[in-house]
Scaffold this motif. Sequence first.
Motif, PDB file in Angstrom:
ATOM      1  N   SER A 222       0.828  -1.202   0.000  1.00  0.00           N
ATOM      2  CA  SER A 222       0.000   0.000   0.000  1.00  0.00           C
ATOM      3  C   SER A 222       0.864   1.255   0.000  1.00  0.00           C
ATOM      4  O   SER A 222       0.560   2.233  -0.700  1.00  0.00           O
ATOM      5  CB  SER A 222      -0.927  -0.011   1.222  1.00  0.00           C
ATOM      6  N   LEU A 223       1.941   1.240   0.754  1.00  0.00           N
ATOM      7  CA  LEU A 223       2.864   2.367   0.783  1.00  0.00           C
ATOM      8  C   LEU A 223       3.481   2.598  -0.594  1.00  0.00           C
ATOM      9  O   LEU A 223       3.553   3.732  -1.071  1.00  0.00           O
ATOM     10  CB  LEU A 223       3.963   2.126   1.822  1.00  0.00           C
ATOM     11  N   ALA A 224       3.907   1.532  -1.243  1.00  0.00           N
ATOM     12  CA  ALA A 224       4.511   1.659  -2.573  1.00  0.00           C
ATOM     13  C   ALA A 224       3.516   2.236  -3.575  1.00  0.00           C
ATOM     14  O   ALA A 224       3.859   3.106  -4.377  1.00  0.00           O
ATOM     15  CB  ALA A 224       5.014   0.295  -3.050  1.00  0.00           C
ATOM     16  N   ILE A 225       2.275   1.786  -3.526  1.00  0.00           N
ATOM     17  CA  ILE A 225       1.244   2.302  -4.428  1.00  0.00           C
ATOM     18  C   ILE A 225       0.961   3.767  -4.134  1.00  0.00           C
ATOM     19  O   ILE A 225       0.843   4.588  -5.052  1.00  0.00           O
ATOM     20  CB  ILE A 225      -0.030   1.441  -4.334  1.00  0.00           C
ATOM     21  N   SER A 226       0.888   4.121  -2.875  1.00  0.00           N
ATOM     22  CA  SER A 226       0.637   5.519  -2.503  1.00  0.00           C
ATOM     23  C   SER A 226       1.772   6.425  -2.958  1.00  0.00           C
ATOM     24  O   SER A 226       1.534   7.529  -3.465  1.00  0.00           O
ATOM     25  CB  SER A 226       0.456   5.643  -0.989  1.00  0.00           C
ATOM     26  N   LEU A 227       3.010   5.978  -2.795  1.00  0.00           N
ATOM     27  CA  LEU A 227       4.150   6.774  -3.236  1.00  0.00           C
ATOM     28  C   LEU A 227       4.158   6.927  -4.756  1.00  0.00           C
ATOM     29  O   LEU A 227       4.498   7.992  -5.275  1.00  0.00           O
ATOM     30  CB  LEU A 227       5.461   6.153  -2.750  1.00  0.00           C
ATOM     31  N   ALA A 228       3.768   5.888  -5.469  1.00  0.00           N
ATOM     32  CA  ALA A 228       3.688   5.983  -6.933  1.00  0.00           C
ATOM     33  C   ALA A 228       2.630   6.998  -7.344  1.00  0.00           C
ATOM     34  O   ALA A 228       2.831   7.783  -8.270  1.00  0.00           O
ATOM     35  CB  ALA A 228       3.388   4.617  -7.540  1.00  0.00           C
ATOM     36  N   HIS A 229       1.509   7.008  -6.636  1.00  0.00           N
ATOM     37  CA  HIS A 229       0.458   7.987  -6.947  1.00  0.00           C
ATOM     38  C   HIS A 229       0.920   9.403  -6.628  1.00  0.00           C
ATOM     39  O   HIS A 229       0.618  10.337  -7.380  1.00  0.00           O
ATOM     40  CB  HIS A 229      -0.816   7.653  -6.188  1.00  0.00           C
ATOM     41  N   LEU A 230       1.661   9.571  -5.548  1.00  0.00           N
ATOM     42  CA  LEU A 230       2.194  10.892  -5.225  1.00  0.00           C
ATOM     43  C   LEU A 230       3.194  11.365  -6.280  1.00  0.00           C
ATOM     44  O   LEU A 230       3.330  12.563  -6.520  1.00  0.00           O
ATOM     45  CB  LEU A 230       2.864  10.875  -3.843  1.00  0.00           C
ATOM     46  N   ALA A 231       3.879  10.422  -6.904  1.00  0.00           N
ATOM     47  CA  ALA A 231       4.822  10.752  -7.974  1.00  0.00           C
ATOM     48  C   ALA A 231       4.101  10.888  -9.313  1.00  0.00           C
ATOM     49  O   ALA A 231       4.730  10.974 -10.355  1.00  0.00           O
ATOM     50  CB  ALA A 231       5.912   9.695  -8.061  1.00  0.00           C
ATOM     51  N   GLU A 232       2.776  10.876  -9.271  1.00  0.00           N
ATOM     52  CA  GLU A 232       1.894  11.081 -10.427  1.00  0.00           C
ATOM     53  C   GLU A 232       1.924   9.945 -11.442  1.00  0.00           C
ATOM     54  O   GLU A 232       1.693  10.147 -12.630  1.00  0.00           O
ATOM     55  CB  GLU A 232       2.181  12.428 -11.084  1.00  0.00           C
ATOM     56  N   TRP A 233       2.199   8.735 -10.986  1.00  0.00           N
ATOM     57  CA  TRP A 233       2.062   7.565 -11.841  1.00  0.00           C
ATOM     58  C   TRP A 233       0.588   7.188 -11.883  1.00  0.00           C
ATOM     59  O   TRP A 233      -0.083   7.184 -10.851  1.00  0.00           O
ATOM     60  CB  TRP A 233       2.856   6.383 -11.289  1.00  0.00           C
ATOM     61  N   THR A 234       0.076   6.844 -13.039  1.00  0.00           N
ATOM     62  CA  THR A 234      -1.319   6.411 -13.148  1.00  0.00           C
ATOM     63  C   THR A 234      -1.424   4.901 -13.336  1.00  0.00           C
ATOM     64  O   THR A 234      -2.503   4.340 -13.211  1.00  0.00           O
ATOM     65  CB  THR A 234      -2.030   7.116 -14.321  1.00  0.00           C
TER      66      THR A 234
END
Length: 60
Positions: free
Chosen positions: A24-36
């Motif tokens: 969940s942390l990895a997914i959240s960080l990817a979203h913060l980095a604007e990955w879709t």
Amino acid sequence: MTFGEDACRARTGGLPRVLPTLRSLAISLAHLAEWTNNAAAHDHYRNDPADALHELGLTT
């Protein structure tokens, strides 16, 4: 399935709770980095882990 959840063999102790938290942390960080696309982000950072550290501000 990007993180191979079904193949995981962690069954004892706190590990079964820690792994989904890290996912969940990895997914959240990817979203913060604007990955879709989570799979694309996973592939990118797996191939270039220094880029992930840079985005987190842990390197220059």
